[in-house]
Design an enzyme around this catalytic site. Structure first.
Site, PDB file in Angstrom:
ATOM      1  N   CYS A 154       0.843  -1.201   0.000  1.00 50.72           N
ATOM      2  CA  CYS A 154       0.000   0.000   0.000  1.00 50.72           C
ATOM      3  C   CYS A 154       0.882   1.256   0.000  1.00 50.72           C
ATOM      4  O   CYS A 154       1.768   1.381   0.839  1.00 50.72           O
ATOM      5  CB  CYS A 154      -0.924  -0.002   1.210  1.00 50.72           C
ATOM      6  N   ILE A 216      -0.527  -4.767 -10.257  1.00 56.43           N
ATOM      7  CA  ILE A 216       0.153  -3.959  -9.271  1.00 56.43           C
ATOM      8  C   ILE A 216      -0.845  -3.308  -8.297  1.00 56.43           C
ATOM      9  O   ILE A 216      -2.022  -3.180  -8.609  1.00 56.43           O
ATOM     10  CB  ILE A 216       0.975  -2.817  -9.956  1.00 56.43           C
TER      11      ILE A 216
END
Ligand SMILES: Cc1cc2nc3c(=O)[nH]c(=O)nc-3n(C[C@H](O)[C@H](O)[C@H](O)COP(=O)(O)O)c2cc1C
Length: 333
Positions: A154, A216
Site C-alpha cells: 500500500c 500492481i
C-alpha cells in the site's frame, strides 16, 4: 465438381462456420481454484455488502477480492479519500476496515452468497509486522477463503510503516514464508510498482513459496491540487494513483514478472488500469492468468465485468482460440 449435400444447402456459409467453431472457453484455474472467467474485483474497491457481491456475481464477475483487513479495526483517513482526477483515481482511504474478527464473519457470509455462482473469494490481509501477517493468515483461514492475498504494497504510508514491505525483496520473502506457514489455502502476494526491479522481488517471493503474485497496487503516492484553494484534493494530501493512467506501467510490471517466473508454477493476477476487454487481453498476452479490475468499476459500474467477458469471447472467436491458455503469454519474448 463439389458435391453439395441437401442439408448444407439449408445453412448459410456463415451459420456453417458458426457450427464448426466450438465455443471459446473463458474459464481459468488460479492455484487450483476454478474461475468461470479471468475477471477479478480488485481489493478495496467495494465494501463488504453481501447485496453488492450478489449483484456482481449475477453480473458475471469471475472472482472477488475483499478490502484489506488488519488485526484491529482501522478508521482510515478523513474525507475526501477518493477523487476522480480525469485520468483515473487518486485515493488515500487509509485501509479502513472492521478488523479480522468481523471480517471472518463477513467472508463466511460472502462465501454463502458467491458459491452458488461458482465465484471464488480472495481475502486480502494487511499488517504492520511480519509476525502479525502470520497471525492474520491463521485467523482469516478460519473463514475458508479460496485464496489469501497479502497486501505488502500500500503506498499510503503513515509513520508506523516507514517503508512498504514490498520495497525490500528480503522482507517480502519473510512475509511470504510467515503467511505460507499459517495459511490453509493458496497465497497471493500483492506487489508495488514503486520499486526499481519488480522481477527480482517476484522471484524472491516465489522462492519463499508464494503460489501467485498480484501486480500492481496503486502507483505513487501522488498529489493532485485544487488550484483555486492551492490545496491537495485529498484530506491526506497524498494518495495512490490508479486507473487508465497507470495501465502501461502495470502491463510492463506483469511482463517483467511473468518473464522472470517462466517455467515455475507461480501465476499472476494482472491489475492496474484495466477498463476494457482489450486491456484485459493485453494483460493475458503478457502472461496474467486472472485480471484485476478496480477503478473501472467506479468509472463504468458493475456491468464492466460482463462487457469485458463478452469482448474477450469475441476476440477468441476472431482468432480461433478455444481457451485462454492458447494465447496467454504470447507477448513474452
Ligand atoms: C479506493 C481504492 C481503495 C483501494 N484499497 C485497497 C486495499 O484495501 N488493498 C489493496 O491491496 N489494494 C487496494 N487498492 C488498490 C487496487 O486493488 C488496485 O491494485 C489498484 O487500484 C490498481 O488497479 P485499478 O487501476 O484497476 O484500480 C485500492 C484502490 C482504490 C482505488
Amino acid at each position: 465438381m463439389e458435391v453439395v449435400s441437401q442439408s448444407s444447402l439449408s445453412q448459410s456459409p456463415q451459420s456453417q462456420s458458426e457450427i464448426q467453431k466450438p465455443k471459446s472457453q473463458i474459464g481459468v484455474t488460479l492455484c487450483g481454484v476454478p474461475f468461470r472467467n479471468p475477471t477479478v474485483l480488485a481489493s478495496g474497491i467495494l465494501g463488504l455488502s453481501q447485496e453488492v457481491f450478489g449483484r456482481l456475481a449475477r453480473l458475471g464477475v469471475g472472482g472477488i477480492t475483499t478490502k484489506s483487513c488488519s488485526l484491529q479495526p482501522r478508521v482510515g483517513w478523513h474525507n475526501p479519500t477518493i477523487v476522480n482526477w480525469g485520468h483515473g483515481l487518486i485515493n488515500a482511504v487509509g485501509l479502513s476496515n472492521p478488523g479480522v474478527e468481523v471480517m471472518v464473519e463477513e467472508i463466511r457470509s460472502a462465501k454463502a452468497t458467491l458459491s452458488p455462482y461458482g465465484v471464488p473469494i480472495i481475502a486480502s490481509i494487511f499488517a504492520n509486522t511480519i509476525y502479525d501477517f502470520g497471525v492474520l493468515a491463521r485467523y482469516i483461514s478460519e473463514a475458508e477463503p479460496d485464496l489469501i492475498e497479502v497486501n505488502i504494497s500500500c503506498p499510503n504510508l503513515d509513520t508506523q510503516h516507514e517503508e512498504m514491505f514490498s520495497s525490500n525483496a528480503f522482507v517480502s520473502a519473510q512475509v511470504t514464508r510467515m503467511v505460507k506457514r499459517n495459511a490453509r489455502c493458496p497465497v497471493v502476494i500483492k506487489l508495488s510498482p514503486n520499486v526499481e526491479n519488480i522481477a527480482l522481488i517476484a522471484k524472491e517471493v516465489a522462492n519463499a513459496g508464494a503460489d501467485a503474485i498480484c501486480a500492481i497496487n496503486s502507483l505513487g503516492p501522488g498529489i493532485v491540487l485544487d488550484i483555486d484553494t492551492a490545496q491537495p484534493v485529498l484530506a491526506n494530501r497524498t494518495g495512490g494513483v490508479s486507473g487508465p493512467a497507470i495501465r502501461p506501467i502495470a502491463v510492463r510490471c506483469v511482463y517483467d514478472i511473468c518473464r522472470a517466473l517462466k517455467g515455475t508454477s507461480v501465476q499472476v493476477i494482472g491489475t492496474g488500469g484495466v477498463t476494457t476487454a482489450r486491456d484485459a487481453i493485453e494483460m493475458i498476452l503478457v502472461g496474467a492468468t486472472c485480471v484485476g479490475i478496480g477503478s473501472a468499476v467506479y468509472h463504468h459500474g458493475y456491468g464492466v465485468f460482463q462487457d469485458m467477458c463478452a469482448g474477450i469471447e469475441a476476440y477468441m472467436q476472431r482468432h480461433d482460440y478455444r481457451s485462454i491458455d492458447e494465447f496467454r503469454g504470447r507477448a513474452l519474448v
